[in-house]
Design a protein around this motif. Structure first.
Motif, PDB file in Angstrom:
ATOM      1  N   SER A 163      13.510   6.342  -6.847  1.00 12.70           N
ATOM      2  CA  SER A 163      14.658   6.163  -5.946  1.00 12.70           C
ATOM      3  C   SER A 163      14.421   5.009  -4.974  1.00 12.70           C
ATOM      4  O   SER A 163      15.343   4.257  -4.635  1.00 12.70           O
ATOM      5  CB  SER A 163      14.918   7.451  -5.156  1.00 12.70           C
ATOM      6  N   ALA A 164      13.157   4.852  -4.541  1.00 15.35           N
ATOM      7  CA  ALA A 164      12.831   3.785  -3.590  1.00 15.35           C
ATOM      8  C   ALA A 164      12.974   2.400  -4.208  1.00 15.35           C
ATOM      9  O   ALA A 164      13.076   1.407  -3.476  1.00 15.35           O
ATOM     10  CB  ALA A 164      11.411   3.960  -3.069  1.00 15.35           C
ATOM     11  N   SER A 165      13.003   2.333  -5.542  1.00  6.69           N
ATOM     12  CA  SER A 165      13.140   1.023  -6.196  1.00  6.69           C
ATOM     13  C   SER A 165      14.460   0.356  -5.827  1.00  6.69           C
ATOM     14  O   SER A 165      14.610  -0.868  -5.970  1.00  6.69           O
ATOM     15  CB  SER A 165      13.046   1.173  -7.714  1.00  6.69           C
ATOM     16  N   LEU A 166      15.435   1.152  -5.343  1.00  7.86           N
ATOM     17  CA  LEU A 166      16.703   0.577  -4.899  1.00  7.86           C
ATOM     18  C   LEU A 166      16.479  -0.453  -3.789  1.00  7.86           C
ATOM     19  O   LEU A 166      17.155  -1.486  -3.744  1.00  7.86           O
ATOM     20  CB  LEU A 166      17.629   1.691  -4.398  1.00  7.86           C
ATOM     21  N   LEU A 167      15.513  -0.178  -2.908  1.00  9.25           N
ATOM     22  CA  LEU A 167      15.211  -1.126  -1.829  1.00  9.25           C
ATOM     23  C   LEU A 167      14.734  -2.463  -2.395  1.00  9.25           C
ATOM     24  O   LEU A 167      15.124  -3.530  -1.911  1.00  9.25           O
ATOM     25  CB  LEU A 167      14.138  -0.544  -0.902  1.00  9.25           C
ATOM     26  N   GLY A 168      13.882  -2.388  -3.423  1.00  3.87           N
ATOM     27  CA  GLY A 168      13.398  -3.610  -4.052  1.00  3.87           C
ATOM     28  C   GLY A 168      14.508  -4.373  -4.743  1.00  3.87           C
ATOM     29  O   GLY A 168      14.591  -5.602  -4.637  1.00  3.87           O
ATOM     30  N   ASP A 169      15.370  -3.645  -5.451  1.00  4.25           N
ATOM     31  CA  ASP A 169      16.489  -4.301  -6.137  1.00  4.25           C
ATOM     32  C   ASP A 169      17.423  -4.982  -5.148  1.00  4.25           C
ATOM     33  O   ASP A 169      17.912  -6.095  -5.393  1.00  4.25           O
ATOM     34  CB  ASP A 169      17.267  -3.275  -6.966  1.00  4.25           C
ATOM     35  N   LEU A 170      17.677  -4.320  -4.024  1.00  2.00           N
ATOM     36  CA  LEU A 170      18.549  -4.911  -3.003  1.00  2.00           C
ATOM     37  C   LEU A 170      17.930  -6.172  -2.412  1.00  2.00           C
ATOM     38  O   LEU A 170      18.615  -7.177  -2.187  1.00  2.00           O
ATOM     39  CB  LEU A 170      18.819  -3.892  -1.893  1.00  2.00           C
ATOM     40  N   GLY A 176      11.426  -4.479   0.808  1.00  2.00           N
ATOM     41  CA  GLY A 176      11.685  -4.855  -0.577  1.00  2.00           C
ATOM     42  C   GLY A 176      10.453  -4.729  -1.449  1.00  2.00           C
ATOM     43  O   GLY A 176      10.521  -4.195  -2.560  1.00  2.00           O
ATOM     44  N   ILE A 177       9.302  -5.199  -0.952  1.00  2.00           N
ATOM     45  CA  ILE A 177       8.056  -5.086  -1.714  1.00  2.00           C
ATOM     46  C   ILE A 177       7.677  -3.626  -1.911  1.00  2.00           C
ATOM     47  O   ILE A 177       7.217  -3.223  -2.985  1.00  2.00           O
ATOM     48  CB  ILE A 177       6.921  -5.843  -0.992  1.00  2.00           C
ATOM     49  N   PHE A 178       7.868  -2.817  -0.869  1.00  2.00           N
ATOM     50  CA  PHE A 178       7.610  -1.376  -0.975  1.00  2.00           C
ATOM     51  C   PHE A 178       8.406  -0.768  -2.128  1.00  2.00           C
ATOM     52  O   PHE A 178       7.864  -0.046  -2.978  1.00  2.00           O
ATOM     53  CB  PHE A 178       7.972  -0.694   0.347  1.00  2.00           C
ATOM     54  N   ILE A 217       0.835  -1.207   0.000  1.00  4.04           N
ATOM     55  CA  ILE A 217       0.000   0.000   0.000  1.00  4.04           C
ATOM     56  C   ILE A 217       0.867   1.253   0.000  1.00  4.04           C
ATOM     57  O   ILE A 217       0.616   2.221  -0.745  1.00  4.04           O
ATOM     58  CB  ILE A 217      -0.950  -0.011   1.213  1.00  4.04           C
ATOM     59  N   ALA A 218       1.921   1.248   0.834  1.00  2.00           N
ATOM     60  CA  ALA A 218       2.813   2.409   0.908  1.00  2.00           C
ATOM     61  C   ALA A 218       3.510   2.654  -0.428  1.00  2.00           C
ATOM     62  O   ALA A 218       3.691   3.801  -0.854  1.00  2.00           O
ATOM     63  CB  ALA A 218       3.842   2.201   2.017  1.00  2.00           C
ATOM     64  N   GLY A 219       3.910   1.555  -1.121  1.00  2.00           N
ATOM     65  CA  GLY A 219       4.555   1.707  -2.428  1.00  2.00           C
ATOM     66  C   GLY A 219       3.620   2.311  -3.457  1.00  2.00           C
ATOM     67  O   GLY A 219       4.022   3.172  -4.253  1.00  2.00           O
ATOM     68  N   CYS A 220       2.347   1.883  -3.457  1.00  2.23           N
ATOM     69  CA  CYS A 220       1.359   2.455  -4.381  1.00  2.23           C
ATOM     70  C   CYS A 220       1.142   3.943  -4.108  1.00  2.23           C
ATOM     71  O   CYS A 220       1.082   4.759  -5.045  1.00  2.23           O
ATOM     72  CB  CYS A 220       0.030   1.706  -4.248  1.00  2.23           C
TER      73      CYS A 220
END
Length: 413
Positions: A41-48, A194-196, A26-29
């Motif tokens: 920029s937050a996609s870095l968390l998902g990639d990691l 990561g999902i976020f 929900i937070a990512g959406c």
């Protein structure tokens, strides 16, 4: 492990992982909608997170399978054969469901001019050849490249060899497996972050505007996968356990399917499935082999993708598909899906092989592959969620049917 002293950390750990993942979703959406630049920029968390899972999954599979076989007590059943039967039955059933869905809701494609540069296999022989060479791969290279067929081959070989080793050696292998498992549990705790990052980055960069032209195709694909998940798989599980299958089905979809949907990798979801099997009280000697094996050969979602896109190409070109050819396509799609992990590009690159049944040229077939890449943001996610959650589902069903599960855990399931 001792309980953390920080009250905030304790409160965080008390919240269920699935609940945390939903909050991250929900937070990512919201971030992608309100602040797209920050979402990128937050996609870095998902990639990691995905990189962490992919890094630890090959090592985990290698040490767990080796330790499980090395320390297996003679005479203790593991029920791998029934699970393999369920994997084969589920994959063939998925291909059949896809054929029926494509006949009931025929779709056509607007073939694009650009195609992928990747080279598809020239036939079933090429797929089998790739699988055979994957088996005899160097073990270090297999772990580095994520070749799970090669990893399984070496782990099984070493596991049987270590059965004749000294008890201290077998204990060391078991201790290494426990250590790697602990690292995996730490990585999985970061799944909500990561999902976020994955959701925020995906929605901010691509969105779903590119999918509008393929809405009907996506409906057929997703409808077939949902039918498989909520109708066919429960029927197969009921055949095994002879009771209401939906509590187990929903548990597997919720706790395995959600993470697999966003990581889009059956291999990366292996640690998640291992942890779920542990919580379900399944026998470790069984799931430590069946889960990595399922990530390699249990590919019902891939069978649906291959079949639906191939029949869409046939409809586009006005090719009439008779019943014998549809049956042959189902069998071919099931075999190809099992070999998808051994071919670079996965299920999409096996579409030209299926298209060859209808005399569709390789150039046109590769344009169908390009369509697959366009809708891949949804198709690949749903396909992986079905594949990975079914690995746990069929393993659990077989264990319950054979009494290979903790009594308290079976009551919870």
């Amino acid at each position: 492990m001792s309980s953390p002293s920080n009250p905030l950390v304790r409160a965080y750990l008390r919240v269920g992982l699935v609940t945390q993942i939903l909050f991250g979703l929900i937070a990512g959406c919201l971030l992608a909608w309100l602040h797209p630049q920050a979402a990128v920029s937050a996609s870095l968390l998902g990639d990691l997170f995905v990189s962490g899972l992919k890094a630890v999954a090959p090592v985990l599979v290698f040490v767990l399978v080796t330790a499980s076989l090395a320390n297996h007590k003679r005479g203790q059943p593991t029920h791998i054969r029934p699970i393999l039967l369920l994997y084969a039955l589920g994959t063939l059933g998925a291909a059949s469901v896809a054929v029926i869905a494509s006949v009931l809701f025929p779709t056509t494609l607007t073939l694009v001019s650009q195609a992928s540069d990747a080279v598809p296999p020239s036939g079933v022989g090429a797929v089998l050849k790739t699988l055979l060479f994957s088996i005899v791969d160097n073990p270090v290279n297999a772990i580095l490249s994520g070749n799970f067929i090669g990893i399984l081959a070496w782990a099984i070989g070493l596991g049987f060899a270590f059965r004749h080793a000294r008890p201290s050696t077998r204990d060391l292998v078991a201790d290494v497996a426990e250590g790697v498992t602990l690292i995996v549990k730490v990585v999985i705790r970061f799944a909500p972050l990561g999902i976020f990052g994955l959701v925020a980055g995906t929605l901010a960069t691509s969105g779903f505007s590119a999918l509008a032209g393929y809405f009907q195709l996506l409906l057929v694909l997703l409808g077939a996968m949902l039918f498989m998940a909520f109708v066919m798989n429960p029927l197969i599980v009921f055949w095994q356990i002879r009771r209401n299958p939906y509590p187990l089905v929903l548990t597997c979809l919720r706790e395995s399917g959600i993470t697999a949907f966003f990581t889009r990798s059956s291999a990366a979801n292996i640690p998640v499935n291992m942890q779920l099997c542990e919580r379900l009280g399944l026998h470790k000697d069984t799931y430590s082999v069946s889960i990595p094996l399922g990530a390699t050969i249990n590919m019902g979602g891939a069978a649906i993708t291959i079949t639906v896109l191939t029949l869409a190409a046939a409809n586009t070109l006005g090719i009439v598909v008779d019943v014998p050819t549809a049956i042959l396509l189902s069998l071919l799609a099931a075999v190809c899906a099992c070999g998808a992990s051994g071919v670079a590009g996965g299920s999409l690159l096996l579409i030209p092989l299926a298209c060859s049944l209808f005399g569709i040229s390789n150039d046109l077939a590769m344009q169908v592959v390009a369509v697959g890449f366009i809708i891949g943001v949804v198709q690949d996610s749903a396909e992986t969620a079905l594949n990975s959650s079914t690995d746990v589902l069929f393993t659990a069903a077989s264990c319950i049917a054979h009494g290979d599960i903790d009594e308290g855990a079976e009551r919870r399931v």
